[in-house]
Design an enzyme around this catalytic site. Structure first.
Site, PDB file in Angstrom:
ATOM      1  N   ASP A  49      11.026  10.564 -11.739  1.00 32.15           N
ATOM      2  CA  ASP A  49      11.707  11.810 -11.368  1.00 32.15           C
ATOM      3  C   ASP A  49      13.099  11.428 -10.866  1.00 32.15           C
ATOM      4  OD1 ASP A  49      11.417  11.016  -8.679  1.00 32.15           O
ATOM      5  OD2 ASP A  49       9.724  12.350  -8.299  1.00 32.15           O
ATOM      6  N   SER A 104       7.830   7.329   0.547  1.00 31.23           N
ATOM      7  CA  SER A 104       7.146   7.561  -0.737  1.00 31.23           C
ATOM      8  C   SER A 104       7.091   6.353  -1.664  1.00 31.23           C
ATOM      9  CB  SER A 104       7.774   8.744  -1.480  1.00 31.23           C
ATOM     10  OG  SER A 104       9.118   8.461  -1.782  1.00 31.23           O
ATOM     11  N   HIS A 116      12.364   8.630  -8.008  1.00 28.54           N
ATOM     12  CA  HIS A 116      11.358   7.571  -8.035  1.00 28.54           C
ATOM     13  C   HIS A 116      11.196   6.917  -9.392  1.00 28.54           C
ATOM     14  CE1 HIS A 116      10.272  10.502  -4.861  1.00 28.54           C
ATOM     15  NE2 HIS A 116      10.051   9.411  -4.158  1.00 28.54           N
TER      16      HIS A 116
END
Ligand SMILES: *[C@@H]1O[C@H](CO)[C@@H](O)[C@H](O)[C@H]1NC(C)=O
Ligand SMILES: *[C@@H]1O[C@H](CO)[C@@H](O)[C@H](O)[C@H]1NC(C)=O
Ligand SMILES: *[C@@H]1O[C@H](CO)[C@@H](O)[C@H](O)[C@H]1NC(C)=O
Ligand SMILES: *[C@@H]1O[C@H](CO)[C@@H](O)[C@H](O)[C@H]1NC(C)=O
Ligand SMILES: *[C@@H]1O[C@H](CO)[C@@H](O)[C@H](O)[C@H]1NC(C)=O
Length: 361
Positions: A336, A46, A339
């Site tokens: 978050d 990600s 991240h």
């Protein structure tokens, strides 16, 4: 002993990826625009996934608000942040383009293909168990997609030009964070069979194999991100950091063991693979500094996340139902619980590459 399938959805929340950050206004020098790398091609998790998971059956998704809150048009694209992520900043840094599209986007143009696409998949890792838990695209899947991409390039511009593009493009890999942070330290499944030494050796062997396969397909300029201080992610702090939510040192230690093996494996491979430029992209030190000295970089908060449930989140519980989304993302290092924010990513990419760009030439 926990049952893998029933506990899967609980742990998956912790498996997205990790990353890290950096300085106040990171404007890339216009001088960089002179480098003539034709394309930026990304693999991994990600940190680099610009939206491939939108097109596969997985629960590891971020194509909903408030993700993309500060992206162009406020669009949730599948990037795990409030805005742009390292793939985009890398392409910009190398003077190629502003955004890197996901390979699975059905509307890609020939121009998109020629300047680079992203094969990364959020939740991915080298450990097959990480892939199973996240239902993400594995390194093998990403390699198959890369082969298909090369075929498309050949159809578009011919064999010779394709060889030239692949040789001169920048390939970037970010993989291993979900394995170490999630599968090893947060789930119970691997600790019985592996100590961290054995586990990281297994991961690095998969990483070397991946790099070598990319080389066999014609790639020559490959940058590999190190792991960040995984123990300082808001999620690890909340789950294992005690009442003060300290960085979890044992997890940071695991990341450092991985990094030292990655760094030497790239030196060894570089000797073996003729004409290759294999570049170790260190970001542990950088992120650690920005978290600890966050005010120096213009952040007010280095240990919490902008989106989620204050300090009690067990995963990136960042969604339209989130109990809290901060008003000013620029004040946070983390978007978050896993991240970084766009601002932190922009700073990070600049810091990581500033001393490394010549190694790609
Ligand atoms: C970039 O290219 C221009 C024109 O060829 C040249 O004048 C300039 O010095 C170059 N900049 C760098 C940083 O190489
Ligand atoms: C692809 O293009 C079609 C037609 O323009 C559009 O309806 C669709 O939303 C696009 N898909 C994506 C993923 O952008
Ligand atoms: C492709 O490259 C080969 C070897 O360099 C050369 O002989 C051939 O003419 C080239 N083909 C085209 C279509 O340019
Ligand atoms: C971060 O903090 C450490 C310890 O206080 C200090 O030595 C270092 O210079 C700081 N780094 C920056 C960039 O301010
Ligand atoms: C958001 O925070 C940043 C960093 O603290 C600050 O420079 C900026 O002025 C803030 N923006 C708003 C709209 O308050």
């Amino acid at each position: 002993m926990m049952n893998l399938s029933t506990s899967k959805s609980f742990y998956v929340c912790s498996f997205l990826v990790l990353f890290y950050p950096f300085v106040v206004t990171a404007t890339f020098k216009s001088g960089y625009k002179n480098y003539s790398f034709p394309a930026l091609i990304a693999f991994g998790d990600s940190v680099l996934d610009t939206g491939n998971n939108n097109y596969i059956p997985t629960i590891v998704k971020s194509d909903f608000k408030p993700y993309g809150k500060d992206f162009i048009g406020g669009k949730a694209t599948g990037r795990f942040s409030n805005g742009k992520i390292p793939s985009d900043f890398l392409a910009e840094y190398f003077g190629i383009k502003e955004l890197v599209p996901p390979y699975l986007d059905p509307n890609l143009t020939t121009e998109d293909l020629l300047t680079g696409v992203c094969f990364a998949s959020s939740g991915s890792g080298y450990d097959p168990l990480t892939i199973e838990i996240a239902s993400a695209l594995s390194s093998e899947d990403q390699l198959e997609m890369f082969k298909e991409y090369i075929t498309k390039l050949k159809e578009a511009v011919g064999e010779n030009r394709t060889t030239e593009i692949i040789e001169n493009s920048i390939l970037i890999i970010s993989m291993g964070s979900n394995d170490v942070s999630g599968t090893y330290y947060l789930s119970p499944f691997r600790k019985y069979d592996y100590d961290i030494e054995k586990y990281t050796t297994m991961l690095i062997s998969a990483s070397s194999k991946f790099v070598e396969e990319l080389y066999q397909l014609g790639a020559r300029r490959i940058g590999v991100f190190s792991l960040s201080p995984l123990g300082c992610m808001p999620l690890q702090r909340t789950v294992k950091g005690g009442i003060w939510r300290d960085c979890v040192e044992i997890v940071n230690e695991g990341a450092l063991i991985f990094n030292s093996k990655l760094s030497s494996s790239l030196v060894d491979l570089g000797k073996k693979l003729q004409d290759s430029r294999l570049v170790y992209l260190e970001n542990y030190i950088e992120l650690h500094d920005i978290i600890i000295n966050h005010t120096h970089y213009g952040f007010e908060n280095g240990d919490g996340s902008c989106c989620g449930i204050a300090n009690i989140e067990v995963g990136p519980l960042c969604s339209s139902f989130a109990l809290k989304v901060c008003t000013n993302t620029s004040k946070y290092v983390f978007w978050d619980s896993y991240h970084p924010t766009e601002k932190a990513y922009r700073i990070l990419v600049k810091q990581v590459l500033d001393n490394k760009i010549d190694e790609f030439l």
